[in-house]
Design a protein around this motif. Structure first.
Motif, PDB file in Angstrom:
ATOM      1  N   THR A 282       0.915  -1.029   0.024  1.00 20.50           N
ATOM      2  CA  THR A 282       0.207   0.048  -0.195  1.00 20.50           C
ATOM      3  C   THR A 282       0.735   1.197   0.165  1.00 20.50           C
ATOM      4  O   THR A 282       0.892   1.868  -0.749  1.00 20.50           O
ATOM      5  N   VAL A 283       1.734   1.295   0.905  1.00 18.69           N
ATOM      6  CA  VAL A 283       2.537   2.569   0.882  1.00 18.69           C
ATOM      7  C   VAL A 283       3.994   1.965  -0.441  1.00 18.69           C
ATOM      8  O   VAL A 283       3.410   3.869  -1.429  1.00 18.69           O
ATOM      9  N   LEU A 284       4.096   1.390  -1.072  1.00 21.22           N
ATOM     10  CA  LEU A 284       4.980   1.379  -2.177  1.00 21.22           C
ATOM     11  C   LEU A 284       3.717   1.774  -3.212  1.00 21.22           C
ATOM     12  O   LEU A 284       4.290   3.171  -4.385  1.00 21.22           O
ATOM     13  N   ALA A 285       2.287   1.746  -3.246  1.00 24.41           N
ATOM     14  CA  ALA A 285       1.736   1.918  -4.330  1.00 24.41           C
ATOM     15  C   ALA A 285       1.122   3.263  -4.200  1.00 24.41           C
ATOM     16  O   ALA A 285       0.095   3.860  -5.378  1.00 24.41           O
ATOM     17  N   GLN A 286       1.233   4.224  -3.169  1.00 23.82           N
ATOM     18  CA  GLN A 286       1.035   5.726  -3.342  1.00 23.82           C
ATOM     19  C   GLN A 286       1.759   7.231  -3.580  1.00 23.82           C
ATOM     20  O   GLN A 286       2.839   6.609  -3.578  1.00 23.82           O
ATOM     21  N   SER A 287       1.167   8.324  -4.008  1.00 20.57           N
ATOM     22  CA  SER A 287       1.786   8.877  -5.201  1.00 20.57           C
ATOM     23  C   SER A 287       2.697   9.453  -3.586  1.00 20.57           C
ATOM     24  O   SER A 287       2.411   9.823  -2.574  1.00 20.57           O
ATOM     25  N   PRO A 288       3.865   9.764  -3.604  1.00 17.49           N
ATOM     26  CA  PRO A 288       4.411  10.143  -4.952  1.00 17.49           C
ATOM     27  C   PRO A 288       5.709   9.035  -4.998  1.00 17.49           C
ATOM     28  O   PRO A 288       6.784   9.115  -6.088  1.00 17.49           O
ATOM     29  N   ILE A 289       5.186   7.965  -4.272  1.00 15.83           N
ATOM     30  CA  ILE A 289       6.759   6.392  -4.296  1.00 15.83           C
ATOM     31  C   ILE A 289       5.773   6.006  -6.123  1.00 15.83           C
ATOM     32  O   ILE A 289       6.742   5.507  -6.612  1.00 15.83           O
ATOM     33  N   VAL A 290       4.524   5.624  -6.218  1.00 12.20           N
ATOM     34  CA  VAL A 290       4.299   5.530  -6.730  1.00 12.20           C
ATOM     35  C   VAL A 290       5.003   5.485  -8.342  1.00 12.20           C
ATOM     36  O   VAL A 290       5.055   4.816  -9.095  1.00 12.20           O
ATOM     37  N   GLU A 291       5.406   6.938  -8.790  1.00 11.90           N
ATOM     38  CA  GLU A 291       5.591   7.132  -9.670  1.00 11.90           C
ATOM     39  C   GLU A 291       6.945   6.915 -10.464  1.00 11.90           C
ATOM     40  O   GLU A 291       7.633   7.154 -11.230  1.00 11.90           O
ATOM     41  N   LEU A 292       7.112   6.360  -9.088  1.00 17.84           N
ATOM     42  CA  LEU A 292       9.131   6.360  -9.239  1.00 17.84           C
ATOM     43  C   LEU A 292       9.236   4.910  -9.365  1.00 17.84           C
ATOM     44  O   LEU A 292      10.464   4.526 -10.808  1.00 17.84           O
ATOM     45  N   TRP A 293       8.099   3.922  -9.917  1.00 21.51           N
ATOM     46  CA  TRP A 293       8.594   2.401  -9.932  1.00 21.51           C
ATOM     47  C   TRP A 293       7.089   1.591 -10.823  1.00 21.51           C
ATOM     48  O   TRP A 293       7.941   1.085 -11.983  1.00 21.51           O
ATOM     49  N   LYS A 294       6.310   2.455 -10.800  1.00 22.32           N
ATOM     50  CA  LYS A 294       5.109   1.612 -11.388  1.00 22.32           C
ATOM     51  C   LYS A 294       4.070   1.843 -12.914  1.00 22.32           C
ATOM     52  O   LYS A 294       4.206   1.627 -13.736  1.00 22.32           O
ATOM     53  N   THR A 295       4.901   3.271 -12.872  1.00 20.64           N
ATOM     54  CA  THR A 295       3.521   4.098 -13.420  1.00 20.64           C
ATOM     55  C   THR A 295       4.613   3.929 -14.723  1.00 20.64           C
ATOM     56  O   THR A 295       4.382   5.035 -16.072  1.00 20.64           O
ATOM     57  N   GLY A 296       5.609   3.469 -15.183  1.00 23.74           N
ATOM     58  CA  GLY A 296       6.121   4.203 -16.534  1.00 23.74           C
ATOM     59  C   GLY A 296       7.186   4.989 -16.130  1.00 23.74           C
ATOM     60  O   GLY A 296       7.296   6.464 -15.231  1.00 23.74           O
ATOM     61  N   ASN A 297       8.759   5.478 -16.763  1.00 19.85           N
ATOM     62  CA  ASN A 297       9.676   6.266 -16.946  1.00 19.85           C
ATOM     63  C   ASN A 297       8.992   7.827 -17.676  1.00 19.85           C
ATOM     64  O   ASN A 297       9.688   8.568 -16.850  1.00 19.85           O
ATOM     65  N   SER A 298       7.520   7.830 -18.186  1.00 17.01           N
ATOM     66  CA  SER A 298       8.025   8.990 -18.406  1.00 17.01           C
ATOM     67  C   SER A 298       6.989   9.652 -17.180  1.00 17.01           C
ATOM     68  O   SER A 298       7.308  11.092 -17.260  1.00 17.01           O
ATOM     69  N   LYS A 299       6.172   9.190 -15.877  1.00 17.42           N
ATOM     70  CA  LYS A 299       5.851   9.926 -14.626  1.00 17.42           C
ATOM     71  C   LYS A 299       6.880   9.773 -13.732  1.00 17.42           C
ATOM     72  O   LYS A 299       6.447  10.574 -12.411  1.00 17.42           O
ATOM     73  N   ASN A 300       8.100   9.135 -13.930  1.00 13.44           N
ATOM     74  CA  ASN A 300       9.230   9.619 -12.868  1.00 13.44           C
ATOM     75  C   ASN A 300       9.672  10.577 -12.363  1.00 13.44           C
ATOM     76  O   ASN A 300      10.552  10.597 -13.569  1.00 13.44           O
ATOM     77  N   TRP A 301       9.237  11.105 -11.798  1.00 11.61           N
ATOM     78  CA  TRP A 301      10.205  12.678 -11.786  1.00 11.61           C
ATOM     79  C   TRP A 301      11.135  12.851 -11.298  1.00 11.61           C
ATOM     80  O   TRP A 301      11.902  13.888 -11.810  1.00 11.61           O
ATOM     81  N   ILE A 302      11.623  11.596 -10.996  1.00 12.39           N
ATOM     82  CA  ILE A 302      13.971  12.182 -10.710  1.00 12.39           C
ATOM     83  C   ILE A 302      14.102  11.784 -11.813  1.00 12.39           C
ATOM     84  O   ILE A 302      14.917  12.625 -12.236  1.00 12.39           O
ATOM     85  N   ARG A 303      13.773  10.743 -12.567  1.00 13.94           N
ATOM     86  CA  ARG A 303      14.260  10.904 -14.080  1.00 13.94           C
ATOM     87  C   ARG A 303      13.591  11.960 -15.384  1.00 13.94           C
ATOM     88  O   ARG A 303      15.133  11.860 -16.042  1.00 13.94           O
TER      89      ARG A 303
END
Length: 160
Positions: free
Chosen positions: A76-97
């Motif tokens: 559940t923690v891993l599936a919440q924003s802003p964490i989920v954008e870092l690993w599950k939603t793809g490179n287009s939404k990875n804000w660090i990338r």
């Protein structure tokens, strides 16, 4: 400083549109245009650091959840924003990338990929633990592996 750079760039742009330039003049003005982005501050990197600190704070209880066998709580923690954008939603939404690409920082790009992998593996290990009793195999619950991956993710976030 950034305002001066923008005004200089606008003046060069206005000047170049009204006249025909030689190759030398074009290259000289192009070199000025290449310097302008270097003079501007990068608020995106400061924002990325702040967001990374928020993610780091959200990851703090995960090792305890793993010790307690609370697999769904970890996921559940891993599936919440802003964490989920870092690993599950793809490179287009990875804000660090995205920040790394805009800054042209290859080390930060690699860091974002390592972070993404660590979070994916954490999720996979706790998912497997949730269904270990129904799967073929030795039936052992893995706690060391997800905790190791959480530690990797925390170290990567601290390095930003």
């Amino acid at each position: 400083m950034a305002r001066l750079a923008i005004l200089t760039f606008a003046a060069v742009l206005r000047e170049t549109t009204s006249m025909v330039l030689s190759r030398r003049q074009t290259l000289q003005r192009g070199s000025l245009a290449a310097v302008v982005p270097l003079l501007a501050p990068t608020p995106a990197l400061a924002s990325t650091k702040t967001d990374a600190e928020k993610v780091l704070e959200a990851l703090q209880p995960l090792s305890g959840f793993v010790d307690d066998g609370k697999w769904d709580a970890v996921r559940t923690v891993l599936a919440q924003s802003p964490i989920v954008e870092l690993w599950k939603t793809g490179n287009s939404k990875n804000w660090i990338r995205a920040a790394a690409l805009s800054a042209g920082d290859p080390e930060l790009i690699e860091l974002s990929e390592d972070l993404s992998s660590a979070l994916q593996l954490t999720d996979q290990y706790v998912y497997d633990n949730n269904f270990i009793y129904f799967q073929p195999g030795n039936g052992k619950v893995k706690t060391k592996e997800p905790k190791d991956q959480i530690a990797v993710a925390k170290n990567k976030l601290k390095a930003i």
